[in-house]
Design an enzyme around this catalytic site. Structure first.
Site, short mmCIF file in Angstrom:
data_model
loop_
_atom_site.label_atom_id
_atom_site.label_comp_id
_atom_site.label_asym_id
_atom_site.label_seq_id
_atom_site.Cartn_x
_atom_site.Cartn_y
_atom_site.Cartn_z
N LYS A 192 86.23 -23.97 -39.17
CA LYS A 192 86.04 -24.28 -40.68
C LYS A 192 84.70 -25.08 -40.87
O LYS A 192 83.75 -24.84 -41.51
CB LYS A 192 86.94 -24.84 -41.48
N ARG A 239 94.91 -26.28 -49.68
CA ARG A 239 95.83 -26.14 -48.58
C ARG A 239 97.24 -25.95 -49.22
O ARG A 239 98.17 -25.54 -48.32
CB ARG A 239 95.97 -27.44 -47.72
N ARG A 288 88.84 -30.68 -28.03
CA ARG A 288 87.81 -31.15 -28.85
C ARG A 288 87.65 -32.71 -28.89
O ARG A 288 88.50 -33.74 -28.70
CB ARG A 288 88.40 -30.83 -30.34
N ARG A 327 90.40 -36.84 -31.56
CA ARG A 327 90.80 -37.04 -32.92
C ARG A 327 92.27 -37.54 -32.72
O ARG A 327 92.99 -36.96 -31.96
CB ARG A 327 90.69 -36.25 -33.84
N ARG A 329 100.85 -29.43 -37.07
CA ARG A 329 99.65 -29.16 -38.39
C ARG A 329 99.55 -27.50 -38.33
O ARG A 329 99.54 -27.03 -39.44
CB ARG A 329 98.33 -29.61 -38.03
P1 AMP Z 1 91.28 -31.43 -41.44
O1 AMP Z 1 90.01 -32.46 -40.77
O2 AMP Z 1 90.96 -30.55 -42.34
O3 AMP Z 1 91.98 -31.00 -40.27
O4 AMP Z 1 92.23 -32.67 -41.95
C1 AMP Z 1 92.84 -33.86 -41.39
C2 AMP Z 1 93.96 -34.26 -42.24
O5 AMP Z 1 93.56 -34.66 -43.47
C3 AMP Z 1 95.11 -33.33 -42.36
O6 AMP Z 1 96.12 -33.19 -41.19
C4 AMP Z 1 95.67 -34.02 -43.64
O7 AMP Z 1 96.64 -34.97 -43.01
C5 AMP Z 1 94.77 -34.25 -44.48
N1 AMP Z 1 94.20 -33.34 -45.35
C6 AMP Z 1 92.86 -32.95 -45.46
N2 AMP Z 1 92.66 -32.09 -46.34
C7 AMP Z 1 93.92 -32.09 -46.87
C8 AMP Z 1 94.45 -31.27 -48.08
N3 AMP Z 1 93.74 -30.49 -48.80
N4 AMP Z 1 95.78 -31.52 -48.51
C9 AMP Z 1 96.51 -32.60 -47.92
N5 AMP Z 1 96.05 -33.11 -46.98
C10 AMP Z 1 94.67 -33.00 -46.27
#
Ligand code: AMP
Length: 226
Positions: A13, A89, A128, A161, A172
């Site tokens: 993404k 999400r 990653r 990360r 996740r």
């Molecule tokens: P990402 O970088 O998009 O994988 O997001 C990393 C982490 O941020 C996720 O595992 C959640 O803990 C938090 N997070 C990001 N976007 C959201 C969202 N839309 N709703 C809830 N938690 C989020």
């Protein structure tokens, strides 16, 4: 154009959004990146969300919606074009976004769904690495840095990360299937979903997204001007 990118963690993404941003003058908004910035700043919001993020759990909807609203609504009350990466999400987040956009007289043009299976995701995320300074993403298998541990663009330090360990990735993914996948139906009923194969290289995924967006603009030429 206002776009949403949907897909499991590691589907690509962020990479797709960065390219769409360049091509279409949309702002790339990544909620994960916004939250990570709060963690780095050790802000009150950062302290509130740290435990959720480290466990690979979703941050509560209310906090997330507030973060997005503050980011997308401009001072004059308008909403500029965006490509949302990692939001919404959950169904309540999608409903809140619809309400927000409706209040400002606008709507989503399309939802790009990046499809890739779970085992490929686990493989991708375990390799990653992200630059601690500029955020550039590398993959030890498909797009390694020229020098181990060092960013090609800014010479920053490359790190894994905290939420990319296999156990957290599986957590996740489970969250994606139970909480985020229902959005495919939510937007699908309105004919907004463009499904794109994201199981190949980043370049191939990017090409597939380009074709899907070109098809969309053929059907809705008004979007190219918006
Ligand atoms: P990402 O970088 O998009 O994988 O997001 C990393 C982490 O941020 C996720 O595992 C959640 O803990 C938090 N997070 C990001 N976007 C959201 C969202 N839309 N709703 C809830 N938690 C989020």
């Amino acid at each position: 154009m206002k776009l949403i990118l949907l897909g499991p963690p590691g589907a690509g993404k962020g990479t797709v959004a960065a390219n769409v941003e360049v091509l279409g003058r949309c702002h790339h908004i990544s909620t994960g990146e916004l939250f990570r910035q709060h963690l780095r700043d050790n802000s009150p919001l950062g302290r509130e969300v740290r435990s959720y993020m480290e466990a690979g759990e979703l941050v509560p909807d209310e906090l997330t919606v507030r973060l997005v609203e503050a980011r997308i609504v401009q001072e004059d009350g308008s909403i500029e074009d965006f490509v949302l990466d990692g939001f919404p999400r959950t169904i309540p987040q999608a409903e809140a976004l619809d309400e927000l956009l409706e209040r400002h007289g606008t709507e989503i043009a399309a939802v790009i769904l990046l499809e890739v299976d779970d085992e490929e995701i686990v493989k991708r995320l375990s390799g990653r690495l992200v630059c601690a300074d500029c955020g550039q993403v590398y993959n030890l298998e498909s797009s390694p840095p020229k020098q181990a541990g060092v960013c090609d663009s800014c010479s920053g330090e490359l790190r894994r990360r905290a939420d990319d360990s296999e156990a957290t990735v599986r957590q996740r993914l489970a969250g994606y299937h139970s909480q985020t996948e229902p959005l495919i139906d939510y937007y699908g009923r309105r004919g907004l979903v463009l499904t794109v194969d994201s199981s190949g290289s980043p370049a191939r995924t990017q090409a597939n997204v380009g074709v899907a967006l070109a098809d969309l603009i053929d059907r809705r030429p008004d979007l190219a001007r918006s």
